[in-house]
Design a protein around this motif. Structure first.
Motif, mmCIF file in Angstrom:
data_model
loop_
_atom_site.group_PDB
_atom_site.id
_atom_site.type_symbol
_atom_site.label_atom_id
_atom_site.label_comp_id
_atom_site.label_asym_id
_atom_site.label_seq_id
_atom_site.Cartn_x
_atom_site.Cartn_y
_atom_site.Cartn_z
ATOM 1 N N GLN A 125 0.816 -1.208 0.000
ATOM 2 C CA GLN A 125 0.000 0.000 0.000
ATOM 3 C C GLN A 125 0.855 1.266 0.000
ATOM 4 N N TYR A 139 -5.804 1.130 -1.422
ATOM 5 C CA TYR A 139 -5.007 2.069 -0.635
ATOM 6 C C TYR A 139 -5.861 2.660 0.489
ATOM 7 N N SER A 161 -3.406 8.228 -4.335
ATOM 8 C CA SER A 161 -3.179 6.985 -3.590
ATOM 9 C C SER A 161 -2.564 7.267 -2.226
ATOM 10 N N ALA A 208 0.425 6.990 -1.594
ATOM 11 C CA ALA A 208 1.529 6.057 -1.388
ATOM 12 C C ALA A 208 2.810 6.835 -1.097
#
Length: 299
Positions: free
Chosen positions: A72, A100, A142, A144
């Protein structure tokens, strides 16, 4: 993220070996290599799409191969195996919200609306430029920590390209995340990256922080009284061009002592030129053999 002794083989052929790197938050890193050098394999290995033959990838000191939840923290869309193609943007949003935990839906909706990306659009029916823009929005939203972008600007027109880069740079200035990006357009890459990795002969051969490189390196054009290039020039530089009597060389560690030595030769021409990422690419990779013999596999 820390990569230790990474090795990856495809069809028993070594594509990557002895990769040891640390990616820092808030840094944009450019991955540079010739076609077939292993850039896509590098991305797939980091993203966990490939099992490693050797080594490990650590995030927050945990092994990515053992703790799959760490995925993730990484964003990567594999262009060769892009699962988005058959879905609408509304369905893709659902996928990414599930994938996510920190997905920023509010920002996603704002950016898609601003760029006229209707949720009913089918990804496959969108232009390449709009697909590129949409993927950048997914990457940013996302949340991330590590965003891997494999040729994200390829084929985009100038207006879409500026929009894509604008979204990326705005996000980097607001959030402390690590961006790793590959591109064949080194002029574009140079304008946005902090660091350049040169992938050659299956390994990261050079790791440049551009600010440090610009402080210490120089690109010098010279014409000497004779056709013979002084030995100390050959030993302390990489020859970029040699046309007639005009020598263009890159000195990666240019010092005052070297300048004095060159001036002592009383060159007919001595001129400092702007040093570009393209120059660094050319002197390091011009004669490299690649793995294009591996057919059917994007490296």
């Amino acid at each position: 993220m820390k990569i230790e002794n990474l090795e990856k083989k495809i069809d028993r052929q070594v594509i990557l070996k002895d990769i040891n790197l640390t990616f820092n938050q808030g840094e944009i890193t450019g991955l540079i290599g010739r076609n077939g050098s292993g850039k896509t394999t590098f991305f797939r290995s980091i993203a966990g799409h490939y099992e490693l033959d050797q080594g490990q990838i650590l995030i927050d000191q945990e092994d990515l191969q053992k703790n799959k939840l760490l995925k993730q923290k990484i964003f990567y869309i594999d262009e060769q195996y892009n699962f988005l193609s058959g879905y609408t943007l509304k369905k893709i949003l659902t996928f990414y919200q599930n994938a996510y935990a920190g997905f920023n839906k509010e920002k996603y909706l704002a950016l898609t609306k601003k760029n006229n990306l209707n949720p009913r659009f089918n990804y496959r029916s969108m232009s390449k430029g709009m697909q590129g823009l949409y993927k950048m929005i997914l990457a940013i939203c996302s949340n991330a920590d590590y965003v891997l972008l494999d040729e994200p600007l390829d084929g985009l027109d100038i207006i879409v390209k500026k929009n894509v880069l604008g979204i990326l740079l705005d996000d980097v200035s607001e959030n402390s995340r690590s961006i790793i990006i590959s591109s064949h357009n080194l002029n574009e890459l140079e304008s946005i990256i902090d660091r350049a990795l040169i992938l050659k002969k299956n390994q990261i051969q050079l790791d440049y922080h551009l600010e440090s490189l610009r402080e210490s390196a120089r690109k010098i054009q010279m014409v000497f009284k004779t056709k013979k290039v002084p030995q100390f020039v050959k030993e302390n530089s990489r020859l970029l061009h040699f046309q007639g009597r005009v020598v263009t060389a890159i000195f990666e560690d240019y010092t005052e002592e070297l300048r004095i030595l060159i001036q002592a030769e009383e060159p007919i021409l001595f001129e400092e030129l702007p040093l570009t990422l393209e120059d660094v690419f050319e002197v390091n990779l011009a004669n490299e053999k690649t793995n294009d013999s591996l057919q059917g596999e994007t490296l």
